[in-house]
Design a protein around this motif. Sequence first.
Motif, PDB file in Angstrom:
ATOM      1  N   UNK A 233      -2.019  -7.390  -4.710  1.00 24.24           N
ATOM      2  CA  UNK A 233      -1.547  -8.687  -4.209  1.00 24.24           C
ATOM      3  C   UNK A 233      -0.484  -9.266  -5.133  1.00 24.24           C
ATOM      4  N   UNK A 234      -0.711  -9.154  -6.436  1.00 24.37           N
ATOM      5  CA  UNK A 234       0.239  -9.673  -7.421  1.00 24.37           C
ATOM      6  C   UNK A 234       1.639  -9.087  -7.204  1.00 24.37           C
ATOM      7  N   UNK A 235       1.695  -7.823  -6.813  1.00 24.00           N
ATOM      8  CA  UNK A 235       2.983  -7.164  -6.579  1.00 24.00           C
ATOM      9  C   UNK A 235       3.406  -7.182  -5.109  1.00 24.00           C
ATOM     10  N   UNK A 236       2.782  -8.066  -4.321  1.00 26.15           N
ATOM     11  CA  UNK A 236       3.106  -8.231  -2.897  1.00 26.15           C
ATOM     12  C   UNK A 236       2.976  -6.927  -2.104  1.00 26.15           C
ATOM     13  N   UNK A 237       2.030  -6.084  -2.506  1.00 24.69           N
ATOM     14  CA  UNK A 237       1.790  -4.838  -1.787  1.00 24.69           C
ATOM     15  C   UNK A 237       0.759  -5.035  -0.677  1.00 24.69           C
ATOM     16  N   UNK A 238      -0.004  -6.123  -0.759  1.00 29.47           N
ATOM     17  CA  UNK A 238      -0.921  -6.518   0.309  1.00 29.47           C
ATOM     18  C   UNK A 238      -0.872  -8.038   0.435  1.00 29.47           C
ATOM     19  N   UNK A 239      -1.360  -8.536   1.570  1.00 26.48           N
ATOM     20  CA  UNK A 239      -1.367  -9.982   1.812  1.00 26.48           C
ATOM     21  C   UNK A 239      -2.606 -10.622   1.170  1.00 26.48           C
TER      22      UNK A 239
ATOM     23  N   UNK B 267      -2.445   3.903  11.023  1.00 24.38           N
ATOM     24  CA  UNK B 267      -2.122   3.539   9.638  1.00 24.38           C
ATOM     25  C   UNK B 267      -1.537   4.692   8.833  1.00 24.38           C
ATOM     26  N   UNK B 268      -1.273   5.847   9.469  1.00 29.16           N
ATOM     27  CA  UNK B 268      -0.749   6.984   8.723  1.00 29.16           C
ATOM     28  C   UNK B 268       0.617   6.686   8.107  1.00 29.16           C
ATOM     29  N   UNK B 269       1.527   6.064   8.842  1.00 29.62           N
ATOM     30  CA  UNK B 269       2.846   5.741   8.286  1.00 29.62           C
ATOM     31  C   UNK B 269       2.723   4.631   7.239  1.00 29.62           C
ATOM     32  N   UNK B 270       1.978   3.539   7.501  1.00 30.31           N
ATOM     33  CA  UNK B 270       1.797   2.546   6.446  1.00 30.31           C
ATOM     34  C   UNK B 270       1.132   3.120   5.185  1.00 30.31           C
ATOM     35  N   UNK B 271       0.321   4.156   5.326  1.00 29.17           N
ATOM     36  CA  UNK B 271      -0.288   4.817   4.170  1.00 29.17           C
ATOM     37  C   UNK B 271       0.805   5.362   3.254  1.00 29.17           C
ATOM     38  N   UNK B 272       1.774   6.037   3.850  1.00 30.54           N
ATOM     39  CA  UNK B 272       2.904   6.565   3.083  1.00 30.54           C
ATOM     40  C   UNK B 272       3.678   5.431   2.415  1.00 30.54           C
ATOM     41  N   UNK B 273       3.925   4.358   3.173  1.00 32.32           N
ATOM     42  CA  UNK B 273       4.676   3.224   2.645  1.00 32.32           C
ATOM     43  C   UNK B 273       3.961   2.589   1.458  1.00 32.32           C
ATOM     44  N   UNK B 274       2.648   2.437   1.565  1.00 33.09           N
ATOM     45  CA  UNK B 274       1.881   1.824   0.464  1.00 33.09           C
ATOM     46  C   UNK B 274       1.859   2.732  -0.758  1.00 33.09           C
ATOM     47  N   UNK B 275       1.719   4.023  -0.547  1.00 37.71           N
ATOM     48  CA  UNK B 275       1.723   4.953  -1.681  1.00 37.71           C
ATOM     49  C   UNK B 275       3.060   4.903  -2.410  1.00 37.71           C
ATOM     50  N   UNK B 276       4.163   4.878  -1.656  1.00 38.16           N
ATOM     51  CA  UNK B 276       5.487   4.785  -2.277  1.00 38.16           C
ATOM     52  C   UNK B 276       5.663   3.467  -3.020  1.00 38.16           C
ATOM     53  N   UNK B 277       5.185   2.380  -2.433  1.00 44.33           N
ATOM     54  CA  UNK B 277       5.309   1.067  -3.078  1.00 44.33           C
ATOM     55  C   UNK B 277       4.513   1.023  -4.387  1.00 44.33           C
ATOM     56  N   UNK B 278       3.312   1.580  -4.382  1.00 41.64           N
ATOM     57  CA  UNK B 278       2.508   1.625  -5.610  1.00 41.64           C
ATOM     58  C   UNK B 278       3.217   2.466  -6.663  1.00 41.64           C
ATOM     59  N   UNK B 279       3.751   3.621  -6.265  1.00 40.91           N
ATOM     60  CA  UNK B 279       4.473   4.482  -7.205  1.00 40.91           C
ATOM     61  C   UNK B 279       5.687   3.760  -7.791  1.00 40.91           C
TER      62      UNK B 279
ATOM     63  N   UNK C  73       5.958   0.469  -8.258  1.00 44.37           N
ATOM     64  CA  UNK C  73       5.468  -0.520  -9.224  1.00 44.37           C
ATOM     65  C   UNK C  73       5.065   0.176 -10.525  1.00 44.37           C
ATOM     66  N   UNK C  74       4.506   1.366 -10.404  1.00 40.83           N
ATOM     67  CA  UNK C  74       4.081   2.136 -11.570  1.00 40.83           C
ATOM     68  C   UNK C  74       5.190   3.073 -12.046  1.00 40.83           C
ATOM     69  N   UNK C  75       6.441   2.622 -11.949  1.00 38.46           N
ATOM     70  CA  UNK C  75       7.581   3.492 -12.220  1.00 38.46           C
ATOM     71  C   UNK C  75       7.593   4.085 -13.618  1.00 38.46           C
ATOM     72  N   UNK C  76       6.928   3.471 -14.579  1.00 40.91           N
ATOM     73  CA  UNK C  76       6.904   4.017 -15.937  1.00 40.91           C
ATOM     74  C   UNK C  76       5.888   5.152 -16.080  1.00 40.91           C
ATOM     75  N   UNK C  77       5.062   5.356 -15.063  1.00 45.02           N
ATOM     76  CA  UNK C  77       4.082   6.446 -15.090  1.00 45.02           C
ATOM     77  C   UNK C  77       4.666   7.624 -14.312  1.00 45.02           C
TER      78      UNK C  77
END
Length: 153
Positions: A32-38, A80-92, A94-98
């Motif tokens: 939520x902090x990173x606006x990845x979910x409502x 939710x298969x396409x949103x699954x991909x979108x959320x995984x990419x968004x998390x990655x 945010x975690x760009x230093x990993x």
Amino acid sequence: MAALHHNLKLFTASIVLVGRFPPQLIHPMWLRHYDLIRDAEATSATVNINHPTISQFTVGSFVVSVDKSRLALMTSDQSSFVPLKDRALAIAQVLETIPVRMAGFNFSAHVHCKGDETWKKLSAQLAPESFWGKLSSKPDLNTITVQTASDGV
């Protein structure tokens, strides 16, 4: 393969990222902090465990599991298969230093067969005895895994 679709009982998709993750950090309020979910998704999420070595929670139709070496998102909701991909990419992102060393896009199907005849037909289509019979006198399909190259995608 029409029989396969008709007897499909569960179809899931998952995305697995392999790297070095901070499990305790990744939880619904972090998303939520990173606006990845409502807000509503964050407050209605079900947290099963949040510990320094593992985190697992459900947000809407997604299950998120994180340990120190992998982050997995999974859903059984085909819409939710396409949103699954979108959320995984968004998390990655945010975690760009990993650094993510590997990523897997996985699908799993559970098929119910009524009677031996249906099972034999499905087995013959997915794992023909003409091939497997050369390796064993009584081959029988139990599970099947198909791995493909990414083709740069």
